[in-house]
Design an enzyme around this catalytic site. Structure first.
Site, PDB file in Angstrom:
ATOM      1  N   ILE A 212     -30.631  28.272   8.201  1.00 45.27           N
ATOM      2  CA  ILE A 212     -30.280  29.480   9.296  1.00 45.27           C
ATOM      3  C   ILE A 212     -32.362  28.803   9.596  1.00 45.27           C
ATOM      4  O   ILE A 212     -33.373  29.492   9.582  1.00 45.27           O
ATOM      5  CB  ILE A 212     -30.699  30.557   8.215  1.00 45.27           C
ATOM      6  CG1 ILE A 212     -29.530  30.732   7.533  1.00 45.27           C
ATOM      7  CG2 ILE A 212     -30.679  32.084   9.136  1.00 45.27           C
ATOM      8  CD1 ILE A 212     -27.665  29.858   8.429  1.00 45.27           C
ATOM      9  N   GLU A 213     -32.045  29.234  11.073  1.00 37.31           N
ATOM     10  CA  GLU A 213     -33.261  29.029  11.922  1.00 37.31           C
ATOM     11  C   GLU A 213     -32.966  29.506  13.375  1.00 37.31           C
ATOM     12  O   GLU A 213     -31.895  30.336  13.729  1.00 37.31           O
ATOM     13  CB  GLU A 213     -34.095  28.019  11.841  1.00 37.31           C
ATOM     14  CG  GLU A 213     -33.137  26.459  11.637  1.00 37.31           C
ATOM     15  CD  GLU A 213     -33.705  24.910  12.184  1.00 37.31           C
ATOM     16  OE1 GLU A 213     -34.632  25.197  13.132  1.00 37.31           O
ATOM     17  OE2 GLU A 213     -33.220  24.553  11.040  1.00 37.31           O
ATOM     18  N   ASP A 214     -34.315  29.117  14.108  1.00 33.23           N
ATOM     19  CA  ASP A 214     -33.794  29.876  15.776  1.00 33.23           C
ATOM     20  C   ASP A 214     -33.062  31.035  15.828  1.00 33.23           C
ATOM     21  O   ASP A 214     -33.387  32.007  14.875  1.00 33.23           O
ATOM     22  CB  ASP A 214     -33.256  28.980  16.825  1.00 33.23           C
ATOM     23  CG  ASP A 214     -33.347  28.312  17.796  1.00 33.23           C
ATOM     24  OD1 ASP A 214     -34.346  28.673  17.852  1.00 33.23           O
ATOM     25  OD2 ASP A 214     -32.378  28.740  18.542  1.00 33.23           O
TER      26      ASP A 214
ATOM     27  N   MET B 123     -32.509  22.595  10.296  1.00 32.81           N
ATOM     28  CA  MET B 123     -33.138  22.307  10.343  1.00 32.81           C
ATOM     29  C   MET B 123     -33.356  21.410  11.462  1.00 32.81           C
ATOM     30  O   MET B 123     -32.188  20.710  12.646  1.00 32.81           O
ATOM     31  CB  MET B 123     -33.144  20.676   9.109  1.00 32.81           C
ATOM     32  CG  MET B 123     -33.906  19.626   9.149  1.00 32.81           C
ATOM     33  SD  MET B 123     -35.292  20.437   7.679  1.00 32.81           S
ATOM     34  CE  MET B 123     -33.366  20.634   6.606  1.00 32.81           C
TER      35      MET B 123
END
Length: 496
Positions: A156-158, A1
């Site tokens: 899970i990002e970037d 987030m």
């Protein structure tokens, strides 16, 4: 987030200063035992990094369920998670244990979340940081047992979306934990939280789920962040939530072809960002958007509805975008919490089987049965139907005669075989079957009062389940195994 860029930068600096941390976990007793989360749960994110009281904000906002963000390692290369990557905040009941007890005493619960933007950007997300799958699994298990929780969220990002080695390690660890949970009779669900476009997951997010399927990791919920699209467009956020979620449902259908449309919708969670998000005023989730999304989520049967973050749920900073402490719009304090709370309801049932099979009350039933081919002596499945080709007729082992039904569960299919049976209306019956194998289930759906039971038996064992028909007299009789477990044999199914 996504947090604000300033907060993320400061956290990253703190991570570097934290230094290396030895692998290992302190031993502590679990918090008060968890209850199963409702089938439809609203669990806003609580920012663990700002020193607020978890229990106090839960009480003030009226939220029964909260997602705790985030767990990450203190430095890249470590296999030990801490709250917010702070080595002074270990996974131990000394951190949040009493708050969780208070929340559970009020009928609520929590969902710990791993990852988040800062961790994903700095290599301190547990599966990016740690190259040992067993130690990643142990970290998940440590959180589960310390706080006795039934769901973990993985944000899970970037950079984590393109770290293929980390993606594979994470899903391999999930599979290990699910096997551990099944062997210990523990309920554990995994949720992925992923960025989205207005039409569904980008290819990077979809690849995370493809890896899960290939590793046999069961993903129970896929949360999409329906904000921070960063596409230069002005957005009507409620409308874009609907199109993004509809796109995800279609994508999930391709990954899980044996699931029904309703089951696919129930794999989905939506996460909003109240007010003005990090991108700016072009992405503003308003007080008018909230009830529209909440009702739509109910209508579609989504699994989860949440927002980032609890501490933003107030109107103390009109015009400010992307703040961690306010929404940037005019609103009543806790408006979004109160609006989304209506979404809570239902019961999920166990994701892993319980340790003690339920007992069946004695009954004196009427006679009569519309069930056909319950002894599987015809050599054919008909009129039984089984999901994904997971059921077949075998000549051995049988309980009696020359045929039995054998179920072959997979990581994504619990091998459900059903038969529609028409009986007398408004009448109580007993469904029986002889079963053997790992986690054999028997029951009904569509009755006025449904029933189900299960066992884990090395040899044929009789199961009984009492149900009452409704006005039509028609019910669905089912048998099934459990995800990723061994074969189940079924014979001599009857209704009396």
């Amino acid at each position: 987030m996504l947090r604000s860029r300033l907060t993320a930068a400061l956290a990253a600096a703190g991570t570097v200063l934290g230094g290396a941390v030895a692998i290992g976990f302190a031993v502590s007793g679990p918090a008060t035992a968890a209850s199963t989360l409702p089938a439809h749960v609203s669990a806003p994110y609580f920012e663990t990094y700002n020193g607020d009281s978890l229990a106090q904000l839960a009480q003030q906002s009226g939220n029964k369920y909260l997602t705790l963000a985030f767990l990450q390692t203190a430095s890249k290369g470590s296999c030990t998670p801490y709250w917010d990557g702070d080595s002074s905040m270990p996974v131990d009941t000394s951190q949040y244990g009493s708050d969780i007890d208070t929340i559970r005493a009020g009928g609520g619960d929590v969902i710990p979340s791993f990852g988040g933007y800062t961790a994903d950007n700095t290599g301190t997300e547990i599966a990016d940081s740690c190259t040992d799958v067993g130690k990643i699994a142990a970290a998940y298990e440590k959180v589960i047992t310390t706080y006795d929780v039934t769901r973990l969220d993985l944000d899970i990002e970037d950079n984590s979306l393109t770290n293929s080695a980390g993606i594979d390690r994470r899903n391999a660890a999930i599979k290990q934990v699910e096997d551990w949970a099944a062997s210990n009779g523990r309920t554990v669900q995994f949720a992925y939280t992923l960025p989205t476009t207005t039409s569904g997951l980008a290819s990077s997010g979809l690849n995370v789920l493809r890896s899960a399927v290939s590793h046999g990791a069961r993903i129970d919920v896929v949360n999409i962040m329906t904000f921070d699209y960063y596409d230069g467009a002005n957005h009507e956020m409620a409308t874009d939530t609907k199109t993004a979620t509809t796109g995800l449902q279609s994508q999930l259908a391709g990954l899980y072809p044996n699931k029904s449309a309703a089951e696919l919708w129930h794999m989905i969670g939506v996460i909003e960002m109240p007010g003005i998000d990090d991108y700016g005023a072009a992405e503003t989730f308003t007080t008018a958007d909230a009830p529209v999304v909440e009702q739509w989520a109910q209508d579609k049967g989504l699994a989860a509805l949440s927002f980032w973050a609890l501490q933003r749920d107030n109107g103390s900073c009109p015009g400010t975008g992307g703040s961690d402490s306010c929404s940037g719009i005019q609103q009543d304090t806790w408006y979004f919490s109160h609006t989304f709370a209506a979404f809570n309801g239902g019961g999920t049932g166990p994701t892993t089987p319980p340790t003690t099979p339920p007992t069946t009350p004695p009954t004196t039933p009427p006679t009569g049965s519309g069930l056909v081919n319950g002894d599987f002596e015809t050599g054919s499945l008909s009129p039984w139907t089984c999901t994904g080709g997971t059921g077949s007729i075998v000549s051995s082992p049988t309980h009696g005669g020359s045929g039995a039904l054998e179920l072959a569960p997979t990581a994504s299919d619990n091998a459900t075989c059903t038969q529609s049976v028409t009986l007398h209306a408004n009448t109580t019956y007993t469904l029986t079957a002889y079963v053997q194998g790992d986690y054999a289930f028997l029951g009904t759906t569509g009755a006025a009062t449904d029933a189900s039971t299960w066992t884990n038996a090395g040899g044929y064992t009789k199961l009984s389940a009492t149900f009452t028909t409704g006005g039509s007299g028609t019910v669905q009789v089912f048998v099934h195994g459990w995800y990723g477990q061994g074969a189940v044999d079924v014979d001599d199914v009857g209704v009396s």
